[in-house]
Motif scaffolding. Structure first.
Motif, short mmCIF file in Angstrom:
data_model
loop_
_atom_site.label_atom_id
_atom_site.label_comp_id
_atom_site.label_asym_id
_atom_site.label_seq_id
_atom_site.Cartn_x
_atom_site.Cartn_y
_atom_site.Cartn_z
N LEU A 34 0.89 -1.16 -0.06
CA LEU A 34 0.07 -0.11 0.17
C LEU A 34 0.79 1.28 -0.08
O LEU A 34 0.48 2.14 -0.74
CB LEU A 34 -0.99 -0.01 1.14
N GLU A 62 -10.00 4.94 -0.31
CA GLU A 62 -9.22 3.82 -0.40
C GLU A 62 -8.28 3.75 0.55
O GLU A 62 -8.17 2.56 1.00
CB GLU A 62 -9.06 3.36 -1.92
N TYR A 63 -7.15 4.52 0.49
CA TYR A 63 -6.16 4.52 1.13
C TYR A 63 -6.77 4.51 2.67
O TYR A 63 -6.16 3.57 3.64
CB TYR A 63 -5.53 5.79 1.30
N ARG A 68 -9.54 3.63 4.03
CA ARG A 68 -10.01 2.15 4.27
C ARG A 68 -9.14 1.04 4.73
O ARG A 68 -9.10 0.32 5.61
CB ARG A 68 -11.07 1.83 3.01
N ARG A 69 -8.08 1.06 3.89
CA ARG A 69 -6.98 -0.08 4.03
C ARG A 69 -6.21 0.33 4.94
O ARG A 69 -5.75 -0.68 5.75
CB ARG A 69 -6.25 -0.12 2.62
#
Length: 299
Positions: A235, A262-263, A265-266
């Protein structure tokens, strides 16, 4: 001195099976890296785990049962560094007392960072911009891959963003022009005060702490920490300004609202995994020094 009763006793067959399974798992985790190294090939995502952290694959193959576990039929192991004879002849256990006597300052420093971080609220607003700050207004870069947006647009993303890096070992690589833009100024001395559990690099460093704590850490915890560091590294590079598609797959375009979402969330998933490992590391330390007086000496 009367030894405390072991929390667990493993027969010779049992612990040798554990050790063999550990080595098989470690070899599987490092097989691709070792094969590339034999061919002289580089992988800018995964090589980081063996260059920045500077631990060779052999480190992962070393199995320890953890403190409080007694190994039967282990007289030879009792002669190894950081081991001693257990409660009966022919047994072995990790010698936490000897480890503390020789590496007390290291253990104290690691414990202080882990304890300060574990219950601190996680922050999820950095969006991986530390990698962008490392190339801000720079013509030469650490990675061979080109910048996805080019230098001018990369600089514009930094200038339009608020830099919120809390991790010293990321912040110290900021360019001189980027460093003053950060909302805090992390230092090595203030690491326990600034480290926070949402940070990708703080969570990758659990692997480093597991290695540094050596025989105090059970083998499965060491490998779990390595796997987390590897997954986070992907990531980290996907969200970087570099075009890493050849090595890391599709980019996480943190310059867009969708990419930021997205960043985060991960990042939250990794923070949850890291919280479990951080607490397991602290539990191992508490097992090594079970009295309140001992724990007070080490964070």
């Amino acid at each position: 001195m009367t030894l405390p009763a072991p929390a667990a006793v493993l027969t010779g067959d049992q612990w040798r099976l554990c050790e063999a399974a550990h080595r098989d798992r470690a070899d599987g985790l490092t097989a691709a890296h070792r094969a590339r190294a034999a061919r002289g090939e580089k992988h800018p995502v995964e090589d980081f785990l063996f260059t920045y952290y500077s631990y060779k694959p052999a480190v992962l193959r070393t199995w320890h049962p953890g403190v409080g576990v007694e190994l039967e039929d282990a007289a030879e192991r009792a002669q190894k560094r950081w081991y001693t004879t257990g409660s009966t002849p022919g047994t072995a256990r990790v010698d936490a007392e000897a480890y503390r006597a020789q590496k007390g300052q290291l253990v104290e420093a690691v414990t202080r960072v882990l304890r300060a971080t574990v219950d601190r609220p996680a922050r999820f607003g950095c969006f991986g911009l530390h990698e962008w700050a490392m190339v801000y207004r720079r013509r030469e870069h650490r990675h061979p891959a080109p910048l996805r947006l080019g230098q001018a647009r990369t600089d514009a993303v930094v200038e339009a963003s608020e830099l919120r890096c809390t991790h010293y070992d990321a912040f110290r690589f900021f360019t001189p022009e980027a460093a003053p833009r950060n909302t805090v100024t992390p230092t090595r001395a203030s690491q326990a005060e600034t480290e926070q559990p949402g940070c990708l690099h703080a969570n990758m460093d659990l692997y480093k702490w597991a290695v540094k704590l050596g025989p105090l850490v059970p083998g499965d915890l060491l490998l779990d920490a390595f796997e987390l560091a590897r997954d986070i590294r992907y990531l980290d590079m996907q969200a970087s300004p570099y075009d890493m598609r050849a090595w890391a797959g599709a980019p996480v375009r943190i310059e867009t609202p969708e990419g930021k979402a997205e960043y985060v969330r991960r990042q939250r998933v990794f923070a949850d995994r890291a919280d479990t490992l951080r607490r397991r590391l602290l539990a191992a330390l508490d097992t090594a020094w079970p009295t309140s007086e001992d724990r007070a000496k080490f964070g």
